[in-house]
Design a protein around this motif. Structure first.
Motif, mmCIF file in Angstrom:
data_model
loop_
_atom_site.group_PDB
_atom_site.id
_atom_site.type_symbol
_atom_site.label_atom_id
_atom_site.label_comp_id
_atom_site.label_asym_id
_atom_site.label_seq_id
_atom_site.Cartn_x
_atom_site.Cartn_y
_atom_site.Cartn_z
ATOM 1 N N ARG A 71 -0.946 -7.552 -3.939
ATOM 2 C CA ARG A 71 -0.214 -6.662 -3.025
ATOM 3 C C ARG A 71 -0.592 -5.470 -2.701
ATOM 4 O O ARG A 71 -0.233 -4.544 -2.031
ATOM 5 N N ASP A 72 -1.130 -4.694 -4.051
ATOM 6 C CA ASP A 72 -1.657 -3.268 -4.071
ATOM 7 C C ASP A 72 -2.589 -3.108 -3.120
ATOM 8 O O ASP A 72 -3.002 -2.343 -2.314
ATOM 9 N N ASN A 82 -1.412 -3.126 0.429
ATOM 10 C CA ASN A 82 -0.812 -1.806 0.681
ATOM 11 C C ASN A 82 -1.857 -0.694 0.960
ATOM 12 O O ASN A 82 -1.602 0.154 1.626
#
Length: 425
Positions: free
Chosen positions: A209-210, A213
């Protein structure tokens, strides 16, 4: 009664005819060996820093120069990389460099290339991706501390920090949380170890997820070793610990495309170039450009590689799993293991090109890790016969055929490999 010749080695299952295997390696001119590392040429240990490799084996690989590549999910570089093991075994970096003892081939699942002289490159990898990966080991350590902060009576202080140092592998291209040490430390607390597996799985999801982003949503994937194959979504299935088995111990955050079966194509591409000066897939080809499915990879080989020049491939690995589970009242085989897919592709290439490719399996169950099933042998008329392989005995439709097996583990394999090297002209 007329004489019936025994099947050729590549047609056999669980063969113990090591003399024939040695003969093939020693006498086949157009030969390419593609070999895994951990559990194959050195023992499996709880702490990766304890790994050692025999000098005799390193010298034997030199006799196969140009016909031998490694293919591993580990790395060449770093304090836990293969190069450090080589240097410690020889007594220093200078001796390793002067003697050209470094093992050529692909690491980090195929994105880290090394020459015999120890020159390293990362084909197809961006600086932004390497920068993101560089921050992952610290996050792994922090997550382990957070987990055990909830269980201070189990592990804390210097003992915890020592466990973290042994478990967080700060690999440049494939940072890894290796839970072997914690499995041993939590030997009498199985449920807590399973909770730790869940915690590491959650960390992997957080890292993905990071990355997304930061604009790197298609850069990475998670590799579990060992695993229970892939689900319908193409993602690997984590093997949760049961009983004394550790299940998945390695949680690797890897670059997308870094799958060992794609590495087979990259190595074949380099092998052809060394022989002809021409790269069938182009000089800049990397595993990150390759398709992921078995059929597409095989088609790419068929479409681009000259059959007249195709070598006999010998694939060597130690991690192949299968387990039969019940789903909707029907038995379903879950097949996995980090070596399965590259060995299966080598087998399929041999079947198509009729080159007699060999799948070689090294039984690493005698090591310190508890996630390997030993080969089962029986004595029949004074002859040892393998009656059960590393997978589930109920999985009778497994497409992967283990032609030659070494039940004696890495020592037995290395001895045969060195014997073949000594005979190689």
């Amino acid at each position: 009664m007329s004489y019936v010749a025994p099947p050729l080695l590549h047609q056999q299952l669980f063969s113990l005819d090591h003399a024939a295997w040695v003969d093939l390696l020693a006498t086949t001119e157009n030969l390419l060996i593609i070999q895994d590392l951990d559990g194959v040429c050195m023992g499996l240990v709880n702490d990766p820093l304890d790994r050692v490799v025999e000098i005799g084996y390193l010298e034997a690989t030199q006799r196969f120069d140009g016909h031998f590549y490694v293919l591993t999910n580990g790395e060449h570089t770093g304090k836990r990389g293969m190069n450090g093991i080589v240097e410690r075994s020889l007594g220093g970096q200078e001796l390793a460099q002067l003697g050209r003892y470094y093992l050529p081939g692909l690491a980090a699942g195929g994105v880290q290339w090394q020459t015999r002289a120890g020159q390293i490159s990362h084909p197809g990898v961006s600086e932004a991706e390497l920068a993101f990966l560089a921050a992952v080991p610290e996050k792994m350590g922090d997550r382990l501390r957070q987990f055990f902060k909830q269980h201070p009576d189990v592990l804390a202080g210097s003992a915890l920090e020592q466990g973290i140092r042994a478990s967080v592998l700060d690999n440049m291209a494939s940072p890894t949380a290796n839970l072997n040490t914690f499995h041993r430390l939590l030997d009498d607390q199985r449920e807590l170890y399973t909770d730790l597996q869940y915690a590491m799985q959650t960390l992997m999801a957080d890292l993905l997820r990071d990355a997304s982003n930061q604009g790197l949503d298609s850069s990475f994937f998670v590799h579990y070793a060992p695993n229970h194959g892939r689900g319908p979504d193409g993602k690997e299935i984590l093997w949760f610990s049961q009983g004394h088995e550790s299940g998945t111990t390695d949680f690797q955050f890897m670059l997308r495309g870094a799958i060992k079966e794609a590495g087979v194509l990259a190595l074949l591409n380099r092998y052809y170039a060394a022989k002809t000066g021409n790269y069938p897939l182009g000089e800049s080809f990397s595993v990150r450009q390759a398709p992921h499915s078995h059929s597409e990879l095989l088609d790419l080989v068929i479409q681009n590689f000259d059959p007249a020049l195709m070598p006999t491939l010998v694939g060597v690995g130690d991690t192949v799993t299968s387990v039969v589970v019940m789903e909707d009242g029907q038995p379903v085989a879950k097949r996995g293991g980090s070596d399965r897919n590259f060995l299966h592709l080598i087998q399929a290439i041999g079947q198509h090109f009729e080159t007699g490719n060999l799948v070689t399996y090294v039984d690493s169950s005698g090591g310190e890790l508890r996630n390997r099933k030993a080969l089962r042998l029986e004595d029949r008329g004074g002859t040892s016969v393998v009656v059960e392989g590393p997978g589930d005995a109920r999985d009778e439709a497994d497409p992967l055929i283990l032609n030659v097996v070494f039940p004696g583990g890495y020592r037995q394999y290395c001895q045969a490999f060195q014997t073949a090297a000594a005979r190689r002209r």
